[in-house]
Design a protein around this motif. Structure first.
Motif, PDB file in Angstrom:
ATOM      1  N   VAL A   1     -63.160-115.188-108.393  1.00 53.42           N
ATOM      2  CA  VAL A   1     -63.836-113.895-108.536  1.00 53.42           C
ATOM      3  C   VAL A   1     -65.204-114.088-109.189  1.00 53.42           C
ATOM      4  O   VAL A   1     -66.190-113.462-108.772  1.00 53.42           O
ATOM      5  CB  VAL A   1     -62.960-112.902-109.326  1.00 53.42           C
ATOM      6  N   THR A   2     -65.291-114.947-110.173  1.00 54.29           N
ATOM      7  CA  THR A   2     -66.584-115.224-110.814  1.00 54.29           C
ATOM      8  C   THR A   2     -67.567-115.764-109.774  1.00 54.29           C
ATOM      9  O   THR A   2     -68.722-115.330-109.714  1.00 54.29           O
ATOM     10  CB  THR A   2     -66.425-116.199-111.983  1.00 54.29           C
TER      11      THR A   2
ATOM     12  N   ALA B   1     -67.348-109.710-114.174  1.00 52.59           N
ATOM     13  CA  ALA B   1     -68.532-109.234-113.451  1.00 52.59           C
ATOM     14  C   ALA B   1     -69.773-109.307-114.333  1.00 52.59           C
ATOM     15  O   ALA B   1     -70.829-109.763-113.891  1.00 52.59           O
ATOM     16  CB  ALA B   1     -68.307-107.812-112.949  1.00 52.59           C
TER      17      ALA B   1
ATOM     18  N   TRP C   1     -57.117-105.105-110.780  1.00 57.45           N
ATOM     19  CA  TRP C   1     -58.291-105.832-111.274  1.00 57.45           C
ATOM     20  C   TRP C   1     -58.250-106.010-112.792  1.00 57.45           C
ATOM     21  O   TRP C   1     -58.904-106.890-113.328  1.00 57.45           O
ATOM     22  CB  TRP C   1     -59.573-105.131-110.844  1.00 57.45           C
TER      23      TRP C   1
ATOM     24  N   THR D   1     -68.709-101.153-113.813  1.00 57.84           N
ATOM     25  CA  THR D   1     -67.592-101.399-112.915  1.00 57.84           C
ATOM     26  C   THR D   1     -66.720-100.163-112.772  1.00 57.84           C
ATOM     27  O   THR D   1     -66.307 -99.575-113.766  1.00 57.84           O
ATOM     28  CB  THR D   1     -66.746-102.588-113.414  1.00 57.84           C
TER      29      THR D   1
ATOM     30  N   ALA E   1     -64.452-102.161-107.761  1.00 56.93           N
ATOM     31  CA  ALA E   1     -63.268-103.016-107.732  1.00 56.93           C
ATOM     32  C   ALA E   1     -62.199-102.299-106.918  1.00 56.93           C
ATOM     33  O   ALA E   1     -61.572-101.366-107.396  1.00 56.93           O
ATOM     34  CB  ALA E   1     -62.791-103.279-109.155  1.00 56.93           C
TER      35      ALA E   1
ATOM     36  N   LEU F   1     -61.844-107.729-114.743  1.00 58.76           N
ATOM     37  CA  LEU F   1     -63.033-107.760-113.882  1.00 58.76           C
ATOM     38  C   LEU F   1     -64.286-107.269-114.596  1.00 58.76           C
ATOM     39  O   LEU F   1     -65.371-107.798-114.353  1.00 58.76           O
ATOM     40  CB  LEU F   1     -62.816-106.966-112.595  1.00 58.76           C
TER      41      LEU F   1
ATOM     42  N   PHE G   1     -59.327-106.855-103.999  1.00 58.63           N
ATOM     43  CA  PHE G   1     -58.323-107.614-104.743  1.00 58.63           C
ATOM     44  C   PHE G   1     -57.471-108.518-103.853  1.00 58.63           C
ATOM     45  O   PHE G   1     -57.361-109.719-104.112  1.00 58.63           O
ATOM     46  CB  PHE G   1     -57.416-106.679-105.555  1.00 58.63           C
TER      47      PHE G   1
ATOM     48  N   CYS H   1     -59.344-111.543-102.305  1.00 56.27           N
ATOM     49  CA  CYS H   1     -59.712-112.512-103.347  1.00 56.27           C
ATOM     50  C   CYS H   1     -58.500-113.286-103.845  1.00 56.27           C
ATOM     51  O   CYS H   1     -58.552-114.510-104.004  1.00 56.27           O
ATOM     52  CB  CYS H   1     -60.403-111.811-104.514  1.00 56.27           C
TER      53      CYS H   1
END
Length: 167
Positions: free
Chosen positions: A123-124, A21, A12, A5, A45, A17, A105, A108
């Protein structure tokens, strides 16, 4: 690690994240019988400005979106509703690149708030969605969409998260 990431937007870090992720990508691959150690995914991100630029450059849509994905290989199935061919695993110490995912971001956060969902859950879901795109799943055709949404729901359910399409 399966995911690498790159944090362009420090916000994030609020939802960790990196961890979300990785967990989502591992769950998606494991659900499909793929060993996460054999693959790698790059995650960007970013913010709405960056993803709008990417969306314009790659999809000719000059607006922010929640998530974008770029598979390293075309894996989509020719028939509507058919399962894409699985990727070929990499060698020991040299995982196969599945592709790249970018996630924004502001979009979301706005979507999660509008749906009354925790940002981490949304986000998941989007990370699972992006990973499935890297594996050749899509939602343009009706049967493909049904297949992909069913997989997302099953993967998230195994992760202890609710069905994102029902509620």
């Amino acid at each position: 690690m399966l995911t690498d990431t790159i944090l362009e937007d420090a916000r994030w870090q609020e939802v960790d994240l990196d961890t979300l992720a990785e967990r989502a990508a591992v769950a998606a691959l494991a659900h499909l019988g793929l060993d996460p150690q054999d693959f790698e995914i790059a995650v960007l991100a970013c913010d709405d400005t960056r993803i709008a630029d990417l969306n314009r450059d790659f999809r000719d849509k000059p607006a922010p979106t929640n998530v974008l994905s770029w598979p390293s290989d075309e894996r989509g199935a020719a028939l509507d509703g058919a399962v894409p061919d699985p990727p070929v695993p990499g060698f020991a110490g040299m995982p196969e690149e599945l592709g790249d995912i970018a996630i924004a971001f502001e979009t979301c956060a706005r979507e999660a708030s509008a749906a009354g969902k925790p940002l981490a859950d949304h986000v998941t879901h989007l990370m699972v969605h992006g990973v499935l795109h890297l594996l050749g799943y899509d939602h343009v055709r009706d049967k493909d969409a049904t297949l992909m949404e069913g997989l997302e729901t099953a993967i998230l359910g195994k992760m202890g998260l609710p069905d994102p399409y029902n509620g």
